[in-house]
Enzyme design. Structure first.
Site, short mmCIF file in Angstrom:
data_model
loop_
_atom_site.label_atom_id
_atom_site.label_comp_id
_atom_site.label_asym_id
_atom_site.label_seq_id
_atom_site.Cartn_x
_atom_site.Cartn_y
_atom_site.Cartn_z
N PRO A 23 0.69 -0.91 0.11
CA PRO A 23 -0.03 0.01 -0.16
C PRO A 23 0.96 1.16 0.21
O PRO A 23 2.33 1.60 0.57
CB PRO A 23 -0.78 -0.52 0.87
N ALA A 59 -3.49 3.23 2.55
CA ALA A 59 -3.65 3.39 3.78
C ALA A 59 -5.23 4.05 4.02
O ALA A 59 -5.23 5.94 2.60
CB ALA A 59 -2.90 4.15 4.95
N HIS A 180 -3.87 -1.98 9.65
CA HIS A 180 -2.32 -1.62 9.91
C HIS A 180 -2.08 -0.53 11.13
O HIS A 180 -2.69 0.25 12.18
CB HIS A 180 -2.74 0.60 9.07
N HIS A 183 4.09 2.42 11.17
CA HIS A 183 4.24 3.37 10.86
C HIS A 183 3.58 4.37 11.64
O HIS A 183 3.77 5.82 11.49
CB HIS A 183 3.87 3.62 9.39
N TYR A 185 1.05 4.80 13.11
CA TYR A 185 -0.41 5.07 13.23
C TYR A 185 -1.26 4.63 14.42
O TYR A 185 -0.48 3.83 15.40
CB TYR A 185 -0.78 5.10 12.15
#
Length: 366
Positions: A23, A59, A180, A183, A185
């Site tokens: 992604p 995302a 997700h 990273h 998030y």
């Protein structure tokens, strides 16, 4: 047949090879309504026509406040899902599986897109169209705006938003849903001890910090039946005292027990100003560690640009598949180049492109 070109079956879904497209955020929803556009059809469709086994859409926010920027895609409305269905139909028509990454940016939301914003960076102020962000605590990410700490009701809404988005994604035709949790998030923010300093049932111990992710995985699995579910992890924060591959493996095993089928292993993103030793395949050892420790299937990602390197990763058992990103942007037909270099006989080159096959290396020299 090279290992890269062996099919892989997850639940009832068989992927035609082990080269998948990661992604990649496009920041291309210029109407700011979360609805994917012709750009997304072209962008993702080219990888499907280019031979990828799985194409994972960027995302995609499960709620308006979950967007990284106001130019992100979303899947919190039926209009968005209907637009995604058009993209999915084309991807699947080319023989690739269609995936989507479901995310919530947490304290890294409401930022300027990285291009087309006259060089502006960081958080977008409320007066300029930004919104209040949320996180485990009110600690900001670097110089970004301070978020609001989620209360119990807010956490329940996040879980419900992921489940609702997952149902819409399946209705749109997606065959793989990736949660997700990487990273930096929101779900990674809860996992990382450098970010999550809560003192309630969602902070402190590893079990508590993983509670939100486990609730999300459980809710998504209940919402989507037999659909394949991935989880993307950052296997290290690249910072002392942070999230690491050992914790990742433990939580991967827990999420597998909760219904996750496969794991996409990346790194970093939770805290700013860390030193990441970038080199080809720099994240592969983390995928190997998580896969072998947890006993789960994993994909490796990160500066994998050479077909022979990709083949070695899969053939040696260091990962079950590879995800390519920037190299796919440079060469949307990377799969066919890999097939030529590795001597794989594939039967899914589109008829429109068969007049221009990738040459064997000896032919290229001549």
């Amino acid at each position: 047949m090279p290992a890269l070109f062996e099919p892989l079956t997850l639940r009832d879904l068989t992927l035609r090879n082990r080269i998948w497209v990661a992604p990649m955020c496009q920041y291309s929803v210029h109407e700011r309504d979360g609805v994917p556009t012709d750009w997304h059809l072209m962008h993702l469709g080219q990888f499907a026509a280019g031979g990828a086994g799985l194409v994972i859409a960027e995302a995609t926010a499960v709620s308006p406040e979950g967007r990284i920027s106001d130019r992100d895609t979303g899947i919190w409305t039926d209009e968005q899902a209907d637009a995604w269905a058009r993209v999915v139909r084309f991807v699947r028509s080319q023989g690739a599986a269609a995936g989507i990454q479901l995310g919530h940016a947490g304290r890294k939301a409401s930022t300027y897109a990285p291009w087309g914003t006259d060089g502006r960076r960081g958080s977008v102020a409320l007066a300029d169209g930004g919104w209040e962000t949320v996180a485990p605590t009110s600690q900001p990410f670097g110089t970004f705006a301070a978020p609001r700490a989620l209360d119990a009701a807010g956490i329940d809404r996040v879980v419900a938003d992921f489940a609702s988005a997952a149902r819409r994604a399946v209705a749109a035709g997606f065959e793989v849903l990736e949660i997700h949790a990487a990273h930096g998030y929101l779900l990674h923010q809860f996992l990382s001890p450098l970010v999550n300093t809560r003192a309630d049932g969602y902070g402190g111990s590893l079990e508590n910090r993983a509670r939100l992710l486990l609730r999300v995985v459980t809710a998504v699995r209940e919402a989507v039946g037999n659909t394949v579910v991935f989880v993307r992890f950052s296997a290290t924060d690249w910072a002392p005292g942070g999230w690491d591959d050992s914790s990742t493996a433990t939580v991967a095993r827990w999420t597998a027990d909760a219904g996750a089928d496969f794991f996409d292993i990346s790194t970093g993103g939770a805290v700013p100003d860390v030193d990441i030793p970038l080199e080809p395949g720099y994240q592969v050892p983390f995928a190997t560690s998580v896969g072998r420790t947890a006993g789960v299937g994993v994909a490796a990602v990160g500066l994998i640009t050479d077909p022979r390197h990709a083949e070695e990763i899969v053939e040696s058992g260091r990962a079950d598949a590879v995800l390519i990103g920037r190299e796919a942007l440079r060469d949307p037909h990377f799969v066919f180049r890999a097939a030529a270099e590795l001597g794989a006989d594939v039967d899914y080159v589109p008829g429109q492109y068969q007049r221009a096959p990738y040459p064997q290396p000896t032919e290229a020299i001549r």
